[in-house]
Scaffold this motif. Structure first.
Motif, PDB file in Angstrom:
ATOM      1  N   LYS A   1       0.709  -1.234  -0.045  1.00 47.41           N
ATOM      2  CA  LYS A   1       0.495   0.156   0.334  1.00 47.41           C
ATOM      3  C   LYS A   1       0.566   1.211  -0.178  1.00 47.41           C
ATOM      4  O   LYS A   1       0.619   2.714  -0.057  1.00 47.41           O
ATOM      5  N   ASP A   2       2.276   0.726   0.171  1.00 48.54           N
ATOM      6  CA  ASP A   2       2.904   2.420   0.202  1.00 48.54           C
ATOM      7  C   ASP A   2       3.920   2.155  -0.582  1.00 48.54           C
ATOM      8  O   ASP A   2       5.191   2.849  -1.101  1.00 48.54           O
ATOM      9  N   GLU A   3       3.287   1.351  -2.061  1.00 43.98           N
ATOM     10  CA  GLU A   3       4.417   1.706  -3.133  1.00 43.98           C
ATOM     11  C   GLU A   3       4.593   2.785  -3.718  1.00 43.98           C
ATOM     12  O   GLU A   3       3.686   3.890  -3.602  1.00 43.98           O
ATOM     13  N   TYR A   4       5.914   2.772  -3.916  1.00 42.17           N
ATOM     14  CA  TYR A   4       6.828   4.435  -3.610  1.00 42.17           C
ATOM     15  C   TYR A   4       6.773   5.010  -4.986  1.00 42.17           C
ATOM     16  O   TYR A   4       6.818   6.328  -5.811  1.00 42.17           O
ATOM     17  N   GLY A   5       6.910   3.637  -6.310  1.00 41.72           N
ATOM     18  CA  GLY A   5       7.041   4.637  -8.075  1.00 41.72           C
ATOM     19  C   GLY A   5       7.750   3.600  -8.989  1.00 41.72           C
ATOM     20  O   GLY A   5       8.332   2.091  -8.335  1.00 41.72           O
ATOM     21  N   GLU A   6       7.809   3.752  -9.490  1.00 39.56           N
ATOM     22  CA  GLU A   6       8.498   2.823 -10.648  1.00 39.56           C
ATOM     23  C   GLU A   6       9.893   3.148 -10.685  1.00 39.56           C
ATOM     24  O   GLU A   6      10.599   3.505 -10.166  1.00 39.56           O
ATOM     25  N   PRO A   7      10.016   1.724  -9.805  1.00 36.92           N
ATOM     26  CA  PRO A   7      12.435   1.619  -9.752  1.00 36.92           C
ATOM     27  C   PRO A   7      13.165   1.887 -10.761  1.00 36.92           C
ATOM     28  O   PRO A   7      14.102   1.291 -10.267  1.00 36.92           O
ATOM     29  N   THR A   8      12.876   2.664 -11.191  1.00 36.40           N
ATOM     30  CA  THR A   8      14.151   3.126 -12.042  1.00 36.40           C
ATOM     31  C   THR A   8      14.278   4.780 -12.213  1.00 36.40           C
ATOM     32  O   THR A   8      13.402   5.480 -12.093  1.00 36.40           O
ATOM     33  N   PRO A   9      15.228   4.888 -12.488  1.00 32.22           N
ATOM     34  CA  PRO A   9      15.960   6.301 -13.029  1.00 32.22           C
ATOM     35  C   PRO A   9      14.629   7.020 -13.750  1.00 32.22           C
ATOM     36  O   PRO A   9      14.505   8.018 -13.902  1.00 32.22           O
ATOM     37  N   ASP A  10      13.860   6.646 -14.559  1.00 33.33           N
ATOM     38  CA  ASP A  10      12.766   6.742 -15.982  1.00 33.33           C
ATOM     39  C   ASP A  10      11.557   7.004 -15.540  1.00 33.33           C
ATOM     40  O   ASP A  10      11.263   8.514 -14.863  1.00 33.33           O
ATOM     41  N   GLY A  11      12.082   6.782 -13.930  1.00 33.99           N
ATOM     42  CA  GLY A  11      10.100   5.848 -13.221  1.00 33.99           C
ATOM     43  C   GLY A  11      10.371   7.998 -12.369  1.00 33.99           C
ATOM     44  O   GLY A  11       9.811   8.199 -12.051  1.00 33.99           O
ATOM     45  N   TYR A  12      11.355   8.120 -11.326  1.00 30.24           N
ATOM     46  CA  TYR A  12      11.874   8.841 -11.038  1.00 30.24           C
ATOM     47  C   TYR A  12      11.276  10.186 -11.316  1.00 30.24           C
ATOM     48  O   TYR A  12      10.869  11.041 -10.892  1.00 30.24           O
ATOM     49  N   TYR A  13      12.757  10.414 -12.743  1.00 30.55           N
ATOM     50  CA  TYR A  13      12.036  11.748 -13.417  1.00 30.55           C
ATOM     51  C   TYR A  13      10.538  12.208 -13.852  1.00 30.55           C
ATOM     52  O   TYR A  13      10.261  13.041 -13.744  1.00 30.55           O
ATOM     53  N   ASN A  14       9.622  10.890 -14.440  1.00 30.35           N
ATOM     54  CA  ASN A  14       8.688  11.193 -14.463  1.00 30.35           C
ATOM     55  C   ASN A  14       7.615  11.734 -13.079  1.00 30.35           C
ATOM     56  O   ASN A  14       6.508  12.177 -13.430  1.00 30.35           O
ATOM     57  N   LYS A  15       8.154  10.365 -11.943  1.00 27.10           N
ATOM     58  CA  LYS A  15       7.226  10.961 -10.911  1.00 27.10           C
ATOM     59  C   LYS A  15       7.661  12.419 -10.496  1.00 27.10           C
ATOM     60  O   LYS A  15       6.215  13.234 -10.116  1.00 27.10           O
ATOM     61  N   LEU A  16       8.085  12.638 -10.487  1.00 22.60           N
ATOM     62  CA  LEU A  16       8.895  14.546 -10.572  1.00 22.60           C
ATOM     63  C   LEU A  16       8.272  15.185 -11.450  1.00 22.60           C
ATOM     64  O   LEU A  16       7.917  16.363 -10.810  1.00 22.60           O
ATOM     65  N   ALA A  17       8.775  14.931 -12.245  1.00 18.17           N
ATOM     66  CA  ALA A  17       8.231  16.502 -13.681  1.00 18.17           C
ATOM     67  C   ALA A  17       7.020  16.195 -13.264  1.00 18.17           C
ATOM     68  O   ALA A  17       5.953  16.979 -13.677  1.00 18.17           O
ATOM     69  N   THR A  18       5.985  15.216 -13.318  1.00 12.58           N
ATOM     70  CA  THR A  18       4.382  14.999 -13.514  1.00 12.58           C
ATOM     71  C   THR A  18       4.060  15.789 -12.406  1.00 12.58           C
ATOM     72  O   THR A  18       2.903  16.451 -12.337  1.00 12.58           O
ATOM     73  N   ALA A  19       4.838  15.377 -11.301  1.00 14.18           N
ATOM     74  CA  ALA A  19       4.076  16.362 -10.313  1.00 14.18           C
ATOM     75  C   ALA A  19       4.708  17.091  -9.980  1.00 14.18           C
ATOM     76  O   ALA A  19       3.331  18.723  -9.524  1.00 14.18           O
ATOM     77  N   TYR A  20       5.695  18.790 -10.258  1.00  7.67           N
ATOM     78  CA  TYR A  20       5.966  19.579 -10.560  1.00  7.67           C
ATOM     79  C   TYR A  20       4.884  20.267 -11.536  1.00  7.67           C
ATOM     80  O   TYR A  20       4.197  21.009 -11.198  1.00  7.67           O
TER      81      TYR A  20
END
Ligand code: G16
Length: 549
Positions: A179-198
């Protein structure tokens, strides 16, 4: 199941420990000259495997970096399953293993350790690792891989990444499918997560002026290069100091630590930044962030970790109020002794504030006690943590007005934008940019939240920094005896004076911090204190640095 003693011994012998060096797991892992760390990396590979087995096969991270240190240094730190720093109680085990001298001693120490902390060796071991751009990195990673092989770990190499991306991946891997899933575990997952939220957070707000980003000639440049196109037209990033392949330039006359300690513009930006423009500096592994701007007269002004914390705290507090959650969500701030006295006053007038010793591990844990814990070190290292119950409140709260709904939506975007695992320069940069866009602040308006007391940070080289021991969140010295009394007597002579001395946990120096009402006074105070510290240890006036005289 037992340790594979023949394999451990064989690989141990490939990575002999240099004689006469005592290693210590410090503020952020082991750090020293890169060419002295081979044996430490091998041993940390073994320890990371054991840590994973102890935690039932959860993935452990290993980051090979010396962050803000000079290019010739390197280092290694372990990352625990939620992406946080290694549990403190294991640091002493790491130090002990790093200092044994023979294969037999090593195997015996491992054996005793496995029994003492009750590690079930039949459990799987999973480790993910990455490194920064330092030239010593590849060889150290090879030593780490031998350690992982010796303990039978399933290992995954993420290559060259920023420290916060590695922390992010560790957290994602360990929360996947929960239930605490944080995101896709890859660098691209990180970039997409941040950019989308921004993009969600800034919405249709007016685009700010382009932002000059000093990448410290390090791995942060890769991150900026990757994320910039994902931000569309919402913000234009102008990367500078991007010579990642040039020898000798990492963190040299640029980067967050240079700006903070020298309190000036990196010389390479002098022809780039124009009056009225703002810029920021990352450090060598992109976990610290320092902002600054030139005023209309071209004068440099620094916006450090304290100023970032003030900006963000005020913004989040307003959103909490604006969403009708006041009283249900408590915003608190965690600082260290380095926080400027004016920033502490500004914060204390608004929210609860705690002071803890230097080191992200201390700040992170203290911040977890608040619903929203804002923690920043003055050096630009920090983040904002949302507690599990706060996240639950945000997800389930029914806003009663459209204005409440908008504030709530912004708070939820912030929980996605801000790296929950560790301080992260890229995430923090987007956070600052989003707040500036919402507030329509220029650098100058942000700076005017409060006026910094003049301050200075000085490094003193001494034969053995470990004789310096502190108490009261590092604000007072208990050893060497009598030194604190001398400092107390001195500081009384300066209006608004404050000073403290502590051993660095990442460099072989003692750090001196001072602040006072005027620039002249603070320089005098800092150098007098540095002189007292130097004299107390060296006793050779001929070698005393000129500036301490
Ligand atoms: C590390 C730690 C920070 C700490 C800094 C300096 O940062 O993660 O928490 O403030 O070292 O520590 P010290 O004063 O003990 O040398 P970084 O960016 O170098 O990883």
């Amino acid at each position: 199941m037992a340790l594979n003693v023949p394999l451990l011994s064989e690989l141990y012998d490939k990575h002999p420990k240099p004689a006469h060096i005592t290693f210590q797991y410090g503020t952020a892992g082991f750090r020293t000259l890169g060419d002295q760390l081979d044996s430490v990396l091998f041993r940390m590979g073994v320890l990371a495997g054991l840590r994973s087995k102890k935690l039932d096969g959860k993935t452990i991270g290993v980051m090979v970096t010396a962050s803000h240190n000079p290019e010739a240094d390197n280092g290694v730190k372990l990352v625990d399953p939620r992406g946080e720093m290694l549990e403190t109680s294991w640091e002493s085990h790491a130090t002990a293993l790093a200092n044994v001298n023979t294969a037999t001693e090593f195997v015996d120490a491992l054996d005793a350790f496995v029994k003492a902390v009750k590690i079930d060796l039949s459990k799987p071991a999973r480790v993910v690792y990455a490194r920064d751009t330092r030239p010593s990195g590849p060889a150290l990673v090879a030593a780490l891989e031998d350690g992982l092989k010796a303990i039978g770990a399933e290992a995954h190499d993420e290559g060259v990444q920023t420290t916060p991306i590695l922390h992010y991946i560790v957290r994602c891997l360990n929360t996947k499918g929960t239930k605490d899933e944080y995101g896709e575990p890859t660098p691209d997952g990180y970039y997409n997560k941040l950019a989308t939220a921004y993009k969600k957070l800034v919405g249709t707000k007016t685009t700010l002026q382009p932002l000059v980003v000093d990448c410290a000639n390090g791995v942060g440049f890769f991150a900026i290069e990757k994320i910039a196109p994902l931000l569309d037209s919402h913000i234009k990033l102008v990367p500078q100091n991007v010579a990642v392949d040039t020898l000798g330039v990492l963190n040299h006359a640029c980067g967050a630590d240079f700006v903070k300690t020298q309190q000036k513009l990196p010389p390479s930006l002098a022809s780039v930044l124009k009056p009225g423009e703002r810029a920021c500096s990352l450090d060598g592994d992109a976990d610290r962030l320092m902002y600054y701007y030139l005023d209309e007269r071209g004068q440099f002004h620094m916006l450090d970790g304290d100023k970032i914390a003030a900006l963000v705290t005020a913004f989040i507090s307003d959103l909490v109020k604006g969403s009708g959650l006041e009283g249900k969500i408590e915003v608190g701030v965690v600082q260290t002794a380095y926080a400027n006295g004016s920033s502490t006053k500004y914060m204390e007038d608004r929210v609860p504030v705690r002071c803890v010793p230097t080191g992200v591990k201390h700040l992170h844990h203290a911040a977890e006690h608040f619903s929203v814990g804002v923690y920043f070190e003055a050096n630009g290292h920090g983040t904002v943590l949302f507690s599990p119950s706060c996240l639950e409140t945000l997800r389930t709260h029914e806003p009663s007005t459209p204005a409440h709904a908008t504030s709530l939506k912004h708070l939820l975007s912030l929980t996605e934008l801000i790296n929950q695992a560790v301080g992260d320069a890229v995430s923090d940069m987007l956070l600052v940019e989003a707040v500036l866009a919402h507030r329509s602040y220029s650098g100058e308006q942000w700076d005017s939240l409060y006026a910094d007391l003049p301050n200075r940070l000085v490094k003193v080289s001494v034969p053995n920094r470990n004789v310096f021991k502190t108490e009261d969140a590092e604000r007072r010295l208990v050893s060497p005896p009598g030194l604190q009394t001398k400092l107390d007597e001195l500081v009384r002579k300066y209006e608004g004076g404050r000073t403290f001395v502590r051993p660095s946990g990442t460099e072989d120096v003692v750090r001196v911090y001072a602040e006072a009402r005027s620039r002249g006074h603070v320089d005098e105070l800092a150098f007098k204190v540095a002189g007292i510290v130097y004299d107390s240890q060296n006793g050779d006036p001929a070698k005393r640095p000129r500036e301490f005289l």
